[in-house]
Design an enzyme around this catalytic site. Structure first.
Site, PDB file in Angstrom:
ATOM      1  N   SER A   1       0.994 -28.943  60.161  1.00  0.00           N
ATOM      2  CA  SER A   1       2.243 -29.480  59.661  1.00  0.00           C
ATOM      3  C   SER A   1       2.361 -29.391  58.138  1.00  0.00           C
ATOM      4  CB  SER A   1       2.346 -30.926  60.161  1.00  0.00           C
ATOM      5  OG  SER A   1       3.614 -31.437  60.010  1.00  0.00           O
TER       6      SER A   1
ATOM      7  N   ASP B   1       1.684 -17.312  50.187  1.00  0.00           N
ATOM      8  CA  ASP B   1       2.803 -16.375  50.077  1.00  0.00           C
ATOM      9  C   ASP B   1       3.167 -16.074  48.627  1.00  0.00           C
ATOM     10  OD1 ASP B   1       3.273 -15.735  52.687  1.00  0.00           O
ATOM     11  OD2 ASP B   1       5.220 -16.722  52.841  1.00  0.00           O
TER      12      ASP B   1
ATOM     13  N   LYS C   1       1.542 -26.252  63.903  1.00  0.00           N
ATOM     14  CA  LYS C   1       2.534 -27.285  64.179  1.00  0.00           C
ATOM     15  C   LYS C   1       3.655 -27.132  63.151  1.00  0.00           C
ATOM     16  CE  LYS C   1       4.372 -31.539  64.299  1.00  0.00           C
ATOM     17  NZ  LYS C   1       5.289 -32.111  63.303  1.00  0.00           N
TER      18      LYS C   1
END
Length: 531
Positions: free
Chosen positions: A373, A384, A398
């Site tokens: 999460s 990224d 999740k």
């Protein structure tokens, strides 16, 4: 800082007028054992409010008749003689196979009518079942809502008023002194003292024994009762009779309660590397991290710090806004995360703001199969953006956001309302974060040698980013390239430190998880958001 859970948000729906109207409406059932008018009104409010919430914000539109019936079936846990049958036009309450009461079934998506039916069904069942009539209303709510949310995803849930109060304390803090206690053998032992709290300032320590609170002997009190007595309004006072760990003579101290938020960030130096373990994301996490970074700079020396380790292993998540804020601590610019669901307000984009508290130093993020999460948001954003190397095993996957809605009984209904997407566009739900360097089954020395010889396989970024949220088969294939590890091996930290001390190899490792260009990322996001 408030925010939504990824594993809370204020009530998003304009239901105040609806709830007032419901409270004023009369219930058609006749009074009977255990059916006080106040209980009937609250029962109606509970089910109408809950089903309207599900209809408005749950990530998928769902048949509310199926949801309601699944909830009402759970009443047989209190009295097996209660049965339910349903056809296309009716819901039937069966009493021990001898008599039945029929209710006209509303249309599949009429939340208010299904809520009213559920309330009438429960009150009618109470009239015919002495066992159900004697059951506390909260137990009935818990059973019915647990049945309802079983038709949703695994992250939507109901919390009773007592559980919700504890959930809010965990997220937002509470009035207290800042200790964790364990109750055993009629003794209350302090097992930890939080930093920057009244308990720490008063000199309380681990293994101190609390003998009395405000003059009341703690012998015979359970854990919940002790915690309840230690907590109270901010600035109120509490008197403790203590047996300090290093003495045999009890002492009495007076403390003023303060606003306490459970600690989620722990720092220690690893030579010239600052190591931070983040255990969750509550309303104080980003501020705690900033405070500990300042501490690290003072202890190690800002100019001497060679890098940072951010350990997110076994971090189950928490508040969305805090995941964004923690990512922003280390990023100068760019997308952090976006969320998308059925509700119009669920489409949100979060961008970094200028200012990197790590001053551009190398960062290694550790993840494992229990990193979920909010921790996956941070790992994906830093990976990224090229700001960090992620090492470990595949994370949990999740990738959904929950919103927490308060119910008329002060309980909470937690509903999944959006999926979140990494900066390069892919959805983390059921996929997770693929580490730049997979340590599962490999020693740090082997991995460093392979990295030195350019033999480590880069993350298949294009393949990952092109996946649709529903393509679980392809997701599973990618996840198998670095199977989850649930433990926290010390070798992960060893690998992180080694990487930070070798700038050339660190740069190569960053490239293994390099994200596509902004144009490619936008295209990937459009693909993954398609149904």
């Amino acid at each position: 800082m408030g925010g939504r859970l990824i594993n809370s948000a204020p009530r998003l729906l304009p239901l105040a007028a609806l709830m007032t109207m419901l409270a004023l409406a009369a219930c058609g059932s006749t009074d009977g054992p255990g059916t006080a008018t106040g209980d009937r009104d609250e029962t109606r409010d509970m089910f109408v409010t809950g089903l309207n919430d599900i209809d408005a914000v749950y990530i998928d539109r769902i048949n509310l008749g199926d949801v309601t019936v699944e909830g009402l079936k759970r009443l047989d846990a209190f009295d097996p003689a209660i049965g339910l049958r349903r056809n296309s036009t009716e819901v039937e309450l069966d009493i021990d196979g001898q008599e039945s009461v029929r209710f006209d079934a509303p249309s599949a998506y009429d939340a208010t009518d299904w809520g009213e039916l559920a309330a009438r069904y429960v009150e009618t069942a109470k009239l015919h079942s002495a066992k159900l009539a004697l059951t506390p209303p909260e137990k009935i709510y818990e059973a019915v809502f647990d049945g309802m949310v079983s038709k949703l995803d695994g992250f939507s849930r109901y919390s009773s008023a007592a559980d919700a109060d504890e959930n809010r304390a965990s997220r937002d803090g509470f009035g207290g002194i800042g200790v964790k206690v364990a109750v055993a053998d009629s003794r209350v032992r302090i097992i930890s003292v939080m930093n920057y709290t009244p308990a720490q300032r008063a000199g309380l320590q681990t293994d101190d024994i609390i003998l009395a609170i405000d003059g009341q002997d703690v012998a015979g009190l359970d854990q919940h009762q002790v915690v309840d007595k230690l907590r109270g309004p901010v600035d109120s006072r509490v008197e403790l009779k203590l047996l300090k760990a290093d003495t045999t003579v009890p002492t009495t101290i007076l403390l003023s309660r303060a606003h306490v938020v459970p600690e989620t960030v722990v720092y220690h130096p690893e030579g010239n590397v600052a190591y931070f373990h983040i255990y969750g994301f509550n309303s104080d996490t980003s501020e705690s991290l900033e405070r500990e970074i300042s501490h690290a700079k003072s202890e190690i020396g800002a100019a001497n710090i060679t890098g940072y380790v951010l350990d997110l292993r076994s971090n189950p998540g928490g508040l969305l806004d805090e995941a964004v804020a923690v990512s922003d601590v280390f990023m100068q610019k760019g997308r952090i995360v976006s969320t998308h669901g059925r509700h119009p307000d669920s489409h949100q984009y979060f961008e970094a703001t200028a200012g990197d508290l790590a001053d551009g130093r190398p960062i290694v993020v550790l993840v494992n199969g229990n990193s979920a999460s909010a921790s996956e948001i941070v790992a994906a954003a830093l990976q990224d953006s090229g700001r960090a190397v992620v090492i470990g095993s595949n994370s949990y996957g999740k990738g959904t956001v929950q919103t927490v809605l308060r119910l008329p009984n002060s309980g909470e209904l937690t509903l999944t309302w959006a999926r979140f997407h990494a900066p390069s566009g892919y959805t983390l739900n059921k996929l997770g974060v693929l580490p730049s360097i997979c340590t599962n089954g490999h020693s740090p020395s082997e991995l460093m040698t392979e990295l030195e010889h350019n033999e480590l396989r880069a993350i298949p970024v294009a393949e990952r980013n092109a996946l649709k949220p529903t393509d679980t088969a392809e997701m599973d294939k990618l996840r198998k390239t670095c199977p989850q590890v649930k433990s926290e091996p010390a070798t992960d930290v060893e690998m992180a430190l080694d990487l930070i001390h070798k700038p050339l190899l660190y740069t190569r490792a960053v490239a293994l998880g390099e994200s596509p260009s902004p144009a490619d990322a936008a295209e990937a996001a459009a693909v993954t958001q398609a149904p």
